[in-house]
Each structure stands twice: as C-alpha cells, then as structure tokens.
Motif scaffolding. Structure first.
Motif, PDB file in Angstrom:
ATOM      1  N   ILE A  11       0.796  -1.235   0.000  1.00 22.90           N
ATOM      2  CA  ILE A  11       0.000   0.000   0.000  1.00 22.90           C
ATOM      3  C   ILE A  11       0.821   1.275   0.000  1.00 22.90           C
ATOM      4  N   ASN A  12       2.142   1.176  -0.052  1.00 22.26           N
ATOM      5  CA  ASN A  12       2.957   2.386  -0.095  1.00 22.26           C
ATOM      6  C   ASN A  12       2.591   3.235  -1.331  1.00 22.26           C
ATOM      7  N   PRO A  13       2.544   4.569  -1.193  1.00 28.06           N
ATOM      8  CA  PRO A  13       2.090   5.386  -2.326  1.00 28.06           C
ATOM      9  C   PRO A  13       3.075   5.511  -3.478  1.00 28.06           C
ATOM     10  N   ALA A  14       4.329   5.112  -3.268  1.00 29.28           N
ATOM     11  CA  ALA A  14       5.290   5.136  -4.378  1.00 29.28           C
ATOM     12  C   ALA A  14       5.461   3.752  -4.992  1.00 29.28           C
ATOM     13  N   SER A  15       5.524   2.744  -4.137  1.00 26.18           N
ATOM     14  CA  SER A  15       5.873   1.409  -4.624  1.00 26.18           C
ATOM     15  C   SER A  15       4.762   0.379  -4.453  1.00 26.18           C
ATOM     16  N   GLY A  16       3.691   0.744  -3.806  1.00 27.93           N
ATOM     17  CA  GLY A  16       2.657  -0.242  -3.471  1.00 27.93           C
ATOM     18  C   GLY A  16       1.946  -0.809  -4.692  1.00 27.93           C
ATOM     19  N   GLN A  17       2.078  -2.114  -4.858  1.00 25.96           N
ATOM     20  CA  GLN A  17       1.415  -2.757  -6.001  1.00 25.96           C
ATOM     21  C   GLN A  17      -0.106  -2.628  -5.907  1.00 25.96           C
ATOM     22  N   SER A  18      -0.615  -2.510  -4.679  1.00 23.42           N
ATOM     23  CA  SER A  18      -2.068  -2.464  -4.485  1.00 23.42           C
ATOM     24  C   SER A  18      -2.588  -1.052  -4.251  1.00 23.42           C
ATOM     25  N   ASN A  19      -1.738  -0.060  -4.461  1.00 15.74           N
ATOM     26  CA  ASN A  19      -2.170   1.336  -4.298  1.00 15.74           C
ATOM     27  C   ASN A  19      -2.256   1.978  -5.680  1.00 15.74           C
ATOM     28  N   ALA A  20      -3.462   2.337  -6.085  1.00 15.06           N
ATOM     29  CA  ALA A  20      -3.660   2.877  -7.435  1.00 15.06           C
ATOM     30  C   ALA A  20      -2.927   4.194  -7.655  1.00 15.06           C
ATOM     31  N   ILE A  21      -2.598   4.889  -6.560  1.00 14.31           N
ATOM     32  CA  ILE A  21      -1.847   6.145  -6.671  1.00 14.31           C
ATOM     33  C   ILE A  21      -0.404   5.874  -7.103  1.00 14.31           C
ATOM     34  N   ALA A  22       0.136   4.741  -6.683  1.00 15.21           N
ATOM     35  CA  ALA A  22       1.543   4.422  -6.967  1.00 15.21           C
ATOM     36  C   ALA A  22       1.729   4.073  -8.434  1.00 15.21           C
ATOM     37  N   PRO A  23       2.879   4.456  -9.028  1.00 15.03           N
ATOM     38  CA  PRO A  23       3.073   4.190 -10.477  1.00 15.03           C
ATOM     39  C   PRO A  23       2.941   2.729 -10.914  1.00 15.03           C
ATOM     40  N   PRO A  24       3.266   1.667 -10.206  1.00 11.03           N
ATOM     41  CA  PRO A  24       4.013   1.524  -8.966  1.00 11.03           C
ATOM     42  C   PRO A  24       5.494   1.261  -9.287  1.00 11.03           C
ATOM     43  N   MET A  25       6.351   1.582  -8.334  1.00 14.17           N
ATOM     44  CA  MET A  25       7.785   1.387  -8.525  1.00 14.17           C
ATOM     45  C   MET A  25       8.199   0.092  -7.813  1.00 14.17           C
ATOM     46  N   HIS A  26       9.025  -0.678  -8.472  1.00 11.56           N
ATOM     47  CA  HIS A  26       9.555  -1.900  -7.837  1.00 11.56           C
ATOM     48  C   HIS A  26      10.970  -1.618  -7.335  1.00 11.56           C
ATOM     49  N   ILE A  27      11.240  -1.987  -6.078  1.00 12.79           N
ATOM     50  CA  ILE A  27      12.532  -1.695  -5.440  1.00 12.79           C
ATOM     51  C   ILE A  27      13.166  -2.995  -4.984  1.00 12.79           C
ATOM     52  N   TRP A  28      14.457  -3.115  -5.217  1.00 10.79           N
ATOM     53  CA  TRP A  28      15.158  -4.281  -4.688  1.00 10.79           C
ATOM     54  C   TRP A  28      16.584  -3.894  -4.305  1.00 10.79           C
ATOM     55  N   GLN A  29      17.147  -4.747  -3.479  1.00 10.06           N
ATOM     56  CA  GLN A  29      18.480  -4.475  -2.938  1.00 10.06           C
ATOM     57  C   GLN A  29      19.452  -5.542  -3.412  1.00 10.06           C
ATOM     58  N   THR A  30      20.583  -5.095  -3.869  1.00 10.64           N
ATOM     59  CA  THR A  30      21.621  -6.049  -4.229  1.00 10.64           C
ATOM     60  C   THR A  30      22.972  -5.345  -4.198  1.00 10.64           C
ATOM     61  N   ASP A  31      23.985  -6.071  -3.786  1.00  5.88           N
ATOM     62  CA  ASP A  31      25.352  -5.541  -3.775  1.00  5.88           C
ATOM     63  C   ASP A  31      25.481  -4.242  -2.992  1.00  5.88           C
ATOM     64  N   GLY A  32      24.757  -4.140  -1.892  1.00  5.63           N
ATOM     65  CA  GLY A  32      24.881  -2.954  -1.054  1.00  5.63           C
ATOM     66  C   GLY A  32      24.252  -1.706  -1.639  1.00  5.63           C
ATOM     67  N   ARG A  33      23.487  -1.860  -2.706  1.00  2.00           N
ATOM     68  CA  ARG A  33      22.769  -0.723  -3.288  1.00  2.00           C
ATOM     69  C   ARG A  33      21.288  -1.063  -3.399  1.00  2.00           C
ATOM     70  N   VAL A  34      20.516  -0.013  -3.548  1.00  2.39           N
ATOM     71  CA  VAL A  34      19.105  -0.224  -3.795  1.00  2.39           C
ATOM     72  C   VAL A  34      18.816   0.196  -5.225  1.00  2.39           C
ATOM     73  N   HIS A  35      18.062  -0.638  -5.918  1.00  2.00           N
ATOM     74  CA  HIS A  35      17.691  -0.374  -7.304  1.00  2.00           C
ATOM     75  C   HIS A  35      16.166  -0.280  -7.393  1.00  2.00           C
ATOM     76  N   ALA A  36      15.705   0.403  -8.423  1.00  2.00           N
ATOM     77  CA  ALA A  36      14.258   0.472  -8.615  1.00  2.00           C
ATOM     78  C   ALA A  36      13.964   0.661 -10.089  1.00  2.00           C
ATOM     79  N   CYS A  37      12.818   0.181 -10.519  1.00  2.39           N
ATOM     80  CA  CYS A  37      12.355   0.493 -11.865  1.00  2.39           C
ATOM     81  C   CYS A  37      10.880   0.854 -11.803  1.00  2.39           C
TER      82      CYS A  37
END
Ligand SMILES: CCCCCCCCCC(=O)SCCNC(=O)CCNC(=O)[C@H](O)C(C)(C)COP(=O)(O)OP(=O)(O)OC[C@H]1O[C@@H](n2cnc3c(N)ncnc32)[C@H](O)[C@@H]1OP(=O)(O)O
Length: 228
Positions: A100-126
């Motif tokens: 339900i997060n407003p930026a990344s929430g898959q179930s929040n219609a307001i969110a684009p939604p953005m997918h975020i993941w962590q790898t190698d000590g960094r955070v990535h998103a698309c």
C-alpha cells in the motif's frame, strides 16, 4: 534504554532482492493488485481520451456505486491498523507496507508503482510512469521524481540496519524525464554520522541521468526499528 519495537512493526523482509516483483501473499492482496491496476488504467484513459460527457457521467455513476460497495466493509485505516489486525487476509506488516505504499505499493492505485530491490549494497528500482504523472509537456512531474527518490533513498537507508525519517532531500534535475518509459533508480549509503544517514541516488532513462539526489535520513533516538 532503547524501546524494543513490537515484532508487528518490524519491516525486515520488506525489501526484495530480485528485480522481479514478488507474488502477492494471498488471493486477497492479488485481487487488490488487480483492482489497483484497473483503477490506474481507468485514470490514464480518462486523462488521455476525448470522452463524450454522457459517457463520463455514466462511468461516474458506476464508479460511485462501486466505491459505495467497497466502503460498506469494515474500516481498517492505514498500515498500522492493518498490521495490528494481524489476520491471514491482511498479512504481516512487511506485506502490507509492500502493497500500500504510495510510491511502490502494487495495491495502491496512486503508486506508479515502482519496484525496489536491494543487491550488492545498493538499492535499485524500476518504474514506468504513465501520462497520469505528467508535469511539463510529455515529461515526468518533478514532484513525482521527488517521491520516487524519497522512497528509494528511504528504503536504501535500511541497509544501515536502522530506520529513519527523511530530514532533507536535495534534487538536481539534469534533463527532462520522459513518460511511458521504464526508468531506473539506484541509491546507496554515502556515509553515516551519528543518527544521520547521508544517501545519494540517481534516476536514469536509458543512458541519460536525468536527476540526482542527496538525502539525509535521521533515526529516531529511541526506536531504531520505527517505520521509516
Ligand atoms: C523499508 C522501509 C522503506 C521506507 C521508505 C520510506 C521513505 C519515505 C520516508 C518519509 O517520507 S519520512 C516523512 C517525511 N519526513 C518527516 O516527516 C520528518 C519530519 N521531521 C522530523 O520528524 C524531525 O525533524 C527529524 C526526525 C527529521 C529530526 O528530528 P530530531 O529531533 O531527531 O533531530 P535533532 O534536532 O535531534 O538533530 C539530530 C541531528 O540531525 C540534524 N538534523 C535535524 N533535522 C534535520 C533535517 N531536517 N535535515 C538534515 N539534518 C537535520 C541536526 O542538525 C542534528 O545533527 P548533529 O547531530 O550533527 O547536531
């Protein structure tokens, strides 16, 4: 003495480690995802079509009736209340927050939604922002870029193991960012000074860095696991 957070408020497990969006935890959340996707589609269609007034009025009547059907159910307002409910249907806090997060929430219609993941000590998103997020002609709104950075840097600060709230975000917009294009964000911890976590991040459209961001996230004195 540090206050020990309730296990119900622990967000560990919230962050993905894969560029693939994780499956919904149950049929209820899967159905919410599908409804959110339909709502996004409707919103974008309304904003991008030359629709006759009568059709708009008819769809409005339908949507009002559908909203009333949903509203007739028990109220469970916000992430905290849903986590405390702790039911099989609502899942645990990391699942609820994820949905339900407003930026990344898959179930929040307001969110684009953005997918975020962590790898190698960094955070990535698309994320692929639609016409719903237009600012200047045919380009992404700067306030939406700030939202995306806040979320990605805010998620990334948890690499330190301690949550915190956004104190300052400083964004430099290098180039306009196109809509309807898959964008990539990357963020990392620059340094930690006391309770302050200094984060840096970038927004990329193909090989063009369209914006960069510096953020300061400040941990609460007594509750290191408090929500962001
Ligand atoms: C997995 C989960 C992922 C979640 C991602 C979520 C991302 C979204 C995050 C958000 O959107 S949070 C919501 C937006 N932010 C807020 O609502 C924060 C509102 N402000 C506050 O709550 C307080 O002002 C804050 C916690 C930021 C700081 O209050 P404190 O009382 O803890 O700070 P204090 O005055 O003790 O200062 C501590 C240090 O931080 C510095 N500082 C304080 N406020 C600052 C600020 N705003 N910016 C930069 N530095 C700041 C301050 O100078 C000092 O530095 P030094 O230790 O070096 O002396």
């Amino acid at each position: 003495m540090q206050k020990t957070p309730s296990i119900a408020y622990n967000l560990s497990g919230w962050m993905d480690t894969s560029p693939e969006v994780r499956p919904a935890v149950n049929d209820n959340w899967q159905s919410r995802r599908e409804l959110a996707a339909a709502l996004r589609r409707l919103n974008t269609a309304v904003l991008t079509r030359d629709v006759p007034t009568e059709l708009l009025q008819s769809v409005t009547a339908t949507m009002q009736a559908e909203a009333a059907r949903i509203e007739a159910n028990e109220v469970v307002p916000g992430t905290k209340a849903q986590a405390e409910r702790n039911s099989t249907q609502h899942g645990q806090l990391p699942d609820i927050f994820y949905e339900i997060n407003p930026a990344s929430g898959q179930s929040n219609a307001i969110a684009p939604p953005m997918h975020i993941w962590q790898t190698d000590g960094r955070v990535h998103a698309c994320v692929t922002p639609s016409w719903s997020y237009e600012g200047p002609f045919e380009h992404l709104h700067g306030g939406i870029i700030a939202l995306l950075f806040d979320q990605v840097l805010g998620a990334g600060q948890r690499i330190t193991g301690v949550a915190g709230r956004t104190g300052t975000l400083e964004i430099r917009f290098h180039h306009p960012t196109l809509l309807n294009k898959t964008l990539h964000l990357v963020a990392k911890v620059d340094r930690v000074v006391g309770r302050k976590k200094f984060m840096v991040g970038e927004l990329w459209a193909d090989d063009v860095r369209t914006a960069s961001c510096k953020g300061v996230f400040i941990s609460e004195r007594n509750w290191p696991d408090a929500i962001a």
